[in-house]
Design an enzyme around this catalytic site. Structure first.
Site, mmCIF file in Angstrom:
data_model
loop_
_atom_site.group_PDB
_atom_site.id
_atom_site.type_symbol
_atom_site.label_atom_id
_atom_site.label_comp_id
_atom_site.label_asym_id
_atom_site.label_seq_id
_atom_site.Cartn_x
_atom_site.Cartn_y
_atom_site.Cartn_z
ATOM 1 N N GLY A 1 0.819 -1.202 0.000
ATOM 2 C CA GLY A 1 0.000 0.000 0.000
ATOM 3 C C GLY A 1 0.850 1.249 0.000
ATOM 4 N N LEU B 1 6.957 1.600 3.464
ATOM 5 C CA LEU B 1 7.910 2.058 2.441
ATOM 6 C C LEU B 1 8.636 3.333 2.869
ATOM 7 C CD1 LEU B 1 5.789 1.412 -0.795
ATOM 8 C CD2 LEU B 1 7.705 0.045 0.069
ATOM 9 N N HIS C 1 -3.323 0.751 8.078
ATOM 10 C CA HIS C 1 -2.000 1.378 7.988
ATOM 11 C C HIS C 1 -2.041 2.592 7.053
ATOM 12 C CE1 HIS C 1 2.570 1.018 7.502
ATOM 13 N NE2 HIS C 1 2.217 1.874 6.557
ATOM 14 N N GLU C 2 -2.612 2.386 5.859
ATOM 15 C CA GLU C 2 -2.638 3.480 4.878
ATOM 16 C C GLU C 2 -3.559 4.598 5.348
ATOM 17 O OE1 GLU C 2 -0.316 3.448 2.869
ATOM 18 O OE2 GLU C 2 0.137 1.326 3.071
ATOM 19 N N HIS D 1 -1.866 6.949 7.665
ATOM 20 C CA HIS D 1 -0.983 7.938 7.011
ATOM 21 C C HIS D 1 -1.742 9.233 6.711
ATOM 22 C CE1 HIS D 1 2.912 6.109 6.312
ATOM 23 N NE2 HIS D 1 2.389 5.029 5.757
HETATM 24 ZN ZN LIG Z 1 3.307 3.200 5.474
#
Ligand SMILES: [Zn+2]
Length: 153
Positions: free
Chosen positions: A46, A93, A134-135, A138
């Site tokens: 993601g 990432l 998780h995304e 963000h």
């Molecule tokens: Zn992340």
């Protein structure tokens, strides 16, 4: 399509709250295309817009984990959460090479818009539920070093 640079570590974009997308225009379509290409290149699951330096409420997730269906979630909302688990270590990432233990819901339901502006509801469990959470974090400036326990392997 073009690759975008993924911001890392203490980059200010990672700690800011993203704004809703008002209009899904050509620039947003380009951004989403670029995010998908960048995700494939980085071999991730993601990617959220702030990770490429854009504070908009958009993320993409490889929902089959085989790059066959990388889906965009625009203006997402988590509308249901159920259960919990911490059976996966989580990476990001933007924090390459690091792993964190985080308790997340077992199942989640997300409501979001696609590139045509249509609202859809998507249910996921286990690994993909975790990726969606998780995304989505963000977009609120929340990253895994803040909420997880780092694991050194
Ligand atoms: Zn992340």
């Amino acid at each position: 399509m073009a690759l975008r640079e993924i911001v890392k570590d203490n980059n200010e974009f990672l700690s800011k709250k993203s704004r809703p997308v008002e209009k899904i225009d050509g620039r947003i379509k380009q951004l989403v295309d670029d995010m998908k290409e960048t995700l494939i290149k980085a071999d991730g699951v993601g990617l959220a817009a702030p990770q490429v330096g854009v504070l908009k409420r958009i993320f993409v997730v490889d929902i089959n984990v085989d790059k066959s269906d990388i889906r965009e979630f625009i203006n997402p909302e988590i509308i249901k959460k159920k259960g919990k688990n911490d059976k996966y270590l989580e990476g990001c990432l933007s924090f390459p090479g690091r792993s964190f233990k985080i308790v997340r819901p077992e199942k989640v339901t997300v409501r979001a818009q696609n590139l045509s502006g249509e609202w859809f509801v998507f249910e996921a469990e286990d690994f993909i539920a975790r990726a969606l959470m998780h995304e989505n974090d963000h977009l609120d400036g929340i990253t895994i070093p803040q909420i997880g326990k780092e694991v050194f392997e």
